[in-house]
Write an enzyme that holds these catalytic residues in place. Structure first.
Site, PDB file in Angstrom:
ATOM      1  N   GLU A 196       6.796   0.996  -7.625  1.00 26.26           N
ATOM      2  CA  GLU A 196       6.569  -0.400  -7.224  1.00 26.26           C
ATOM      3  C   GLU A 196       5.151  -0.561  -6.714  1.00 26.26           C
ATOM      4  OE1 GLU A 196      10.909  -1.121  -5.086  1.00 26.26           O
ATOM      5  OE2 GLU A 196       9.107  -1.013  -3.893  1.00 26.26           O
TER       6      GLU A 196
ATOM      7  N   HIS B 279      16.031  -5.159  -1.513  1.00 26.96           N
ATOM      8  CA  HIS B 279      15.544  -5.497  -0.175  1.00 26.96           C
ATOM      9  C   HIS B 279      16.672  -5.840   0.765  1.00 26.96           C
ATOM     10  CE1 HIS B 279      12.145  -5.790   2.440  1.00 26.96           C
ATOM     11  NE2 HIS B 279      11.380  -5.511   1.415  1.00 26.96           N
TER      12      HIS B 279
ATOM     13  N   HIS C 192       6.882   3.379  -3.514  1.00 25.14           N
ATOM     14  CA  HIS C 192       6.028   2.193  -3.414  1.00 25.14           C
ATOM     15  C   HIS C 192       4.698   2.620  -2.782  1.00 25.14           C
ATOM     16  CE1 HIS C 192       6.008  -2.423  -2.537  1.00 25.14           C
ATOM     17  NE2 HIS C 192       4.786  -1.988  -2.703  1.00 25.14           N
TER      18      HIS C 192
END
Ligand code: PXP
Length: 239
Positions: free
Chosen positions: A71, A192, A44
């Protein structure tokens, strides 16, 4: 039905950046994660490059033999250019704000439908599968369908939070969201705050999840158990 484990290796970069130099080496972390059984690698990169740097993403791409998932928020042209250059198997679009500690909400797919449609088309035309981060809200899932995305990644923070006190209630909106997504022909990822305690139940309740993306808890467990053991244990939760 197989659920893939994509290991988010951002935390290796956070540790490296805290000292300068190249220890730990994030490219080695990606090679090892794959060797230890990860079905994919997630990174990310954020605009401030406070953990994974744009150049790390280019270097990791060279050694990827599993699935590569990048991401980020496509707000930055720099992010779009990087993804189109690196061509991962999947890009996951996240509506995180600049400097945000970590992602904490999904897209409003109704409000941002036209924007998402446009940017999703850009990635899909380049042969990259697209997933968008959404809350487990049927309206947002329906909206996601109209953006043309291939998959959704359901934001699991609330599930993880409520799991410890009432797992039956915690999973309910996620089951409905997953059913809705399947009805609409969308692939399903989740991520998450998934960990060794809550992952097995999620998989048991929604066996057809395509992929989970896990970083923080897995890397914390790796400190005690070793990276290989941690990956193997998480994989076992998905059997
Ligand atoms: N999915 C998205 C969109 C994320 O932003 C993150 C955190 O970078 C994760 C999954 C992984 O979350 P965690 O680090 O809590 O496992």
């Amino acid at each position: 039905m197989g659920t893939k484990l994509s290991v988010n290796i951002n935390k290796f970069a956070t540790l490296r950046n805290s000292r300068g130099g190249n220890n730990p080496d994030v490219v080695k972390a990606a090679i090892d994660a794959q060797r230890f059984g990860a079905d994919g690698i997630t990174v990310h990169p954020r605009p401030d490059e406070r953990h994974i740097r744009y150049n790390d993403v280019r270097e990791i791409k060279k050694i990827i033999v599993t699935e590569f998932n990048i991401e980020g928020n496509p707000r930055e042209q720099k992010f779009i250019d990087l993804v189109l250059e690196v061509k991962p198997q999947q890009v996951t679009l996240v509506p995180d704000a600049l400097g945000q500690l970590t992602s904490d909400h999904g897209w409003n797919t109704l409000e941002h439908k036209d924007y998402l449609r446009k940017i999703i088309t850009v990635f899909k035309n380049a042969g990259i599968r697209v997933s968008i981060f959404v809350d487990p809200d049927p309206q947002m899932i329906e909206g996601a369908y109209h953006t043309g995305t291939d998959r959704i990644e359901i934001y699991t923070e609330e599930y993880a939070h409520k799991f410890t006190t009432d797992k039956e209630t915690a999973i309910k909106p996620y089951k409905s969201a997953a059913e809705k997504a399947t009805e609409l022909g969308l692939g399903i990822n989740a991520g998450h705050d998934l960990d060794m305690n809550n992952l097995k139940y999620l998989k048991h309740q929604i066996p057809y999840i395509d992929e989970v993306s896990i970083g923080h808890a897995l890397i914390c467990d790796a400190l005690y158990l070793g990276f290989e053991n941690a990956i193997q244990l998480y994989k076992r939760q998905l059997m």
